[in-house]
Design an enzyme around this catalytic site. Structure first.
Site, mmCIF file in Angstrom:
data_model
loop_
_atom_site.group_PDB
_atom_site.id
_atom_site.type_symbol
_atom_site.label_atom_id
_atom_site.label_comp_id
_atom_site.label_asym_id
_atom_site.label_seq_id
_atom_site.Cartn_x
_atom_site.Cartn_y
_atom_site.Cartn_z
ATOM 1 N N GLU A 246 37.385 36.150 14.101
ATOM 2 C CA GLU A 246 38.752 35.841 13.662
ATOM 3 C C GLU A 246 39.408 37.189 13.408
ATOM 4 O O GLU A 246 39.185 37.813 12.372
ATOM 5 C CB GLU A 246 38.724 35.024 12.361
ATOM 6 N N CYS A 280 46.701 37.772 8.543
ATOM 7 C CA CYS A 280 46.443 37.850 9.981
ATOM 8 C C CYS A 280 47.490 37.093 10.770
ATOM 9 O O CYS A 280 47.882 37.496 11.852
ATOM 10 C CB CYS A 280 45.052 37.310 10.288
ATOM 11 N N GLU A 379 49.423 45.753 14.746
ATOM 12 C CA GLU A 379 49.480 45.089 13.458
ATOM 13 C C GLU A 379 49.827 46.108 12.377
ATOM 14 O O GLU A 379 49.066 47.049 12.163
ATOM 15 C CB GLU A 379 48.077 44.526 13.188
HETATM 16 P P1 NAD Z 1 38.075 45.457 8.620
HETATM 17 O O1 NAD Z 1 37.686 45.030 9.969
HETATM 18 O O2 NAD Z 1 38.152 46.897 8.329
HETATM 19 O O3 NAD Z 1 37.073 44.871 7.517
HETATM 20 C C1 NAD Z 1 36.702 43.506 7.514
HETATM 21 C C2 NAD Z 1 35.296 43.423 6.995
HETATM 22 O O4 NAD Z 1 34.428 44.076 7.907
HETATM 23 C C3 NAD Z 1 35.073 44.082 5.633
HETATM 24 O O5 NAD Z 1 34.176 43.301 4.875
HETATM 25 C C4 NAD Z 1 34.433 45.398 6.022
HETATM 26 O O6 NAD Z 1 33.629 45.953 5.007
HETATM 27 C C5 NAD Z 1 33.599 44.984 7.212
HETATM 28 N N1 NAD Z 1 33.234 46.079 8.110
HETATM 29 C C6 NAD Z 1 33.892 47.249 8.329
HETATM 30 N N2 NAD Z 1 33.208 48.006 9.229
HETATM 31 C C7 NAD Z 1 32.107 47.303 9.587
HETATM 32 C C8 NAD Z 1 31.030 47.540 10.487
HETATM 33 N N3 NAD Z 1 30.936 48.665 11.185
HETATM 34 N N4 NAD Z 1 30.089 46.579 10.633
HETATM 35 C C9 NAD Z 1 30.178 45.421 9.935
HETATM 36 N N5 NAD Z 1 31.165 45.147 9.051
HETATM 37 C C10 NAD Z 1 32.125 46.064 8.889
HETATM 38 O O7 NAD Z 1 39.432 44.721 8.349
HETATM 39 P P2 NAD Z 1 40.275 44.710 7.036
HETATM 40 O O8 NAD Z 1 41.110 45.928 6.971
HETATM 41 O O9 NAD Z 1 39.374 44.448 5.886
HETATM 42 O O10 NAD Z 1 41.155 43.386 7.274
HETATM 43 C C11 NAD Z 1 42.314 43.410 7.971
HETATM 44 C C12 NAD Z 1 42.116 42.845 9.367
HETATM 45 O O11 NAD Z 1 41.533 41.543 9.333
HETATM 46 C C13 NAD Z 1 43.430 42.673 10.078
HETATM 47 O O12 NAD Z 1 43.315 43.081 11.414
HETATM 48 C C14 NAD Z 1 43.675 41.168 9.982
HETATM 49 O O13 NAD Z 1 44.559 40.640 10.908
HETATM 50 C C15 NAD Z 1 42.300 40.646 10.113
HETATM 51 N N6 NAD Z 1 42.216 39.280 9.582
HETATM 52 C C16 NAD Z 1 42.091 38.248 10.477
HETATM 53 C C17 NAD Z 1 42.052 36.931 10.046
HETATM 54 C C18 NAD Z 1 41.927 35.786 11.029
HETATM 55 O O14 NAD Z 1 41.592 34.692 10.641
HETATM 56 N N7 NAD Z 1 42.189 35.985 12.299
HETATM 57 C C19 NAD Z 1 42.111 36.667 8.678
HETATM 58 C C20 NAD Z 1 42.232 37.734 7.790
HETATM 59 C C21 NAD Z 1 42.265 39.038 8.276
#
Ligand code: NAD
Length: 477
Positions: A246, A280, A379
């Site tokens: 997602e 998102c 975004e």
């Molecule tokens: P992010 O990808 O940086 O982090 C999300 C999660 O992934 C966090 O728990 C983070 O610690 C973890 N993470 C980071 N690096 C990782 C790695 N190398 N391996 C495994 N896990 C890792 O995103 P963010 O800044 O926390 O969130 C914002 C993003 O999430 C935006 O792009 C937003 O659109 C998206 N989002 C999507 C939805 C959806 O349903 N489509 C919902 C909410 C947020």
């Protein structure tokens, strides 16, 4: 001090290290979480496997459903407490934090009722055979959760996985995870067996990466950025572990000249200011029929000027952004707009009571943003709405589909035939006609296409993703 929650016990990380928790409203630290590592993930996965084999897989679907319902009820009883935790951790205005706690309870209520409705089929086949399908849980599912809606995303992801018979290892975001630790404690209090819900906190590149690599994780549900989604999928591919992704969006709100603007205007504003634009499904591109472009911008401009941003507890239109880097990211986009001579129509105001050390950003309406400019392509994840005009339906579709994302689209028109045409032609996971988000109903499957990800969560559909289908063919003559 906050601890991991593994096998119904609060535990420090084996690293002995912690991460400070900041309040986005004033930028100050007020708590600490565990900075876990691969050995904590290993511990959680083993505990999960034991919980699955010893207890969880032996419960009937109805018994699982009753436990999920008990969790839903206790979440409702603790809704104020959970909302207060989430409010401070994420900087959410009070009404948003309360809505998120209510949504969490509703996810568990919905999936409680779904547990014993999920079943396979019997298939007509050759004479002498009986063929049936079983829906079996993957086993131990890993859940990587972002900071923007911790409770809601936990509800839809973990709720669905548990209903399908899995046990869960959850890696919340380092920027916001306190509510989920509390929910796991509440689950234990209402009788969830040890190992069924495990929470391991820490950085993504450490503990998230360890979760993705762990051979004991049978399925990964990831919600977050497209870049990290790619990394997770690459890691999972090495051992053919299924993933649901997602990811983000750059969702269009498409307004035709015959739209009911009294209904559209508040929905357009809410879709970009909710959670300070860190959503998102934020409606971050506004595509407007050229016949009503100027009057609609004027109306929206007045509304933007009245928007107020301040500390979460003031419960204004917007709270702060999650962290300083996110604030800097929004500033960088706005400075690019300035360099490209993209005009600002209006901006809301940060109230005087907002501490200078908080991560505030006034909501901003920009106009005539070129379709291929990064402001209209990437975004921002902040309260920035990019308006542009179109001449006809074909151009509206072309502009709407002209990004790498495909999560949500909003269409505003009174023309019934156009409503269906647009719904067919838009490349995205969900289309909302004359509304945006349909009230966020937990019953509605949700997910994306293209760089917005694949797989569906929410609704009954999610249960298919959280199970694997086994075909059984019996030859009996
Ligand atoms: P992010 O990808 O940086 O982090 C999300 C999660 O992934 C966090 O728990 C983070 O610690 C973890 N993470 C980071 N690096 C990782 C790695 N190398 N391996 C495994 N896990 C890792 O995103 P963010 O800044 O926390 O969130 C914002 C993003 O999430 C935006 O792009 C937003 O659109 C998206 N989002 C999507 C939805 C959806 O349903 N489509 C919902 C909410 C947020």
């Amino acid at each position: 001090m906050q601890f991991n929650y593994i096998a119904n016990a609060s535990l420090p990380s084996s690293s002995g290290r912690t991460i400070a928790v900041l309040d986005p409203s004033d930028g100050q630290p007020y708590d600490d979480i565990q900075r876990s590592n691969a050995s904590d993930i290993d511990h959680a996965v083993r505990a999960a496997r034991q919980g699955l084999d010893a207890v969880w897989c032996k419960l009937s679907a109805a018994e699982r459903g009753r436990l999920l319902m008990r969790l839903s009820l206790t979440i409702t009883e603790h809704a104020q407490e959970l909302a207060a935790i989430e409010q401070r951790d994420c900087g959410k205005p009070t009404k948003q934090a309360r809505a998120d706690a209510a949504a969490l309870a509703r996810y568990f209520e919905f999936y409680a009722g779904a547990c014993d409705k999920l079943h396979g089929e019997t298939l007509p086949y050759m004479d002498g055979y009986s063929v049936l399908t079983w829906r079996e849980p993957h086993g131990v599912t890993g859940h990587v959760i972002p900071w923007n809606y911790p409770m809601q995303i936990f509800g839809r992801s973990v709720g669905g996985a548990l209903a399908a018979g899995n046990v869960c290892v959850v890696k919340p975001a380092e920027d916001a995870c306190l509510s989920l630790i509390r929910v796991a404690q509440l689950a234990a209090e209402v009788g969830f067996p040890a190992g069924v819900i495990n929470i391991v906190t820490g950085y993504g590149h450490e503990v998230g990466d360890a979760l993705a690599h762990h051979p004991g994780i049978d399925h990964i549900s990831f919600t977050g950025s497209p870049a990290v989604g790619t990394l997770i999928q690459q890691v999972a591919a090495q051992r053919h572990c299924p993933v649901t992704l997602e990811l983000g969006g750059k969702s269009p709100q498409i307004v035709f000249a015959d739209a009911d603007l009294d209904a559209a205007v508040p929905a357009i504003i809410n879709a970009i200011v909710q959670n300070a634009g860190q959503t998102c499904s934020a409606g971050s591109r506004l595509l407007v029929d050229q016949a009503i472009y100027e009057p609609l911008l004027e109306r929206l401009g007045q509304a933007f000027e009245n928007l107020r941003v301040g500390p979460a507890a003031m419960d204004l239109d917007l709270g702060p952004l999650i962290r300083q880097q996110q604030q800097q990211r929004v500033w960088d986009f706005l400075s690019d707009a300035h360099v490209a001579n993209i005009a600002m129509v209006a901006q809301g105001k940060v109230v005087d009571e907002a501490p200078e050390t908080g991560f505030y950003q006034a909501p901003t309406l920009l106009r005539d943003v070129p379709v291929m400019h990064r402001l209209a392509q990437e975004e921002v994840f902040g309260p920035v709405l990019c308006a542009m005009s179109f001449r006809d339906e074909d151009q509206a579709v072309e502009m709407a589909n002209a990004t790498q994302f495909g999560l949500v689209a909003g269409v505003w028109t009174a023309d019934g035939a156009r409503q269906f045409r647009m719904a067919r032609r838009l490349r995205c996971g969900q289309v909302f006609i004359n509304n945006y988000g349909a009230g966020g109903g937990v019953e509605l499957p949700f997910g994306g296409v293209k760089s917005s990800g694949h797989g569906r969560e929410k609704g009954f559909e999610a249960l298919y993703g959280f199970t694997t289908l086994k075909t059984v063919a019996i030859k009996h003559g």
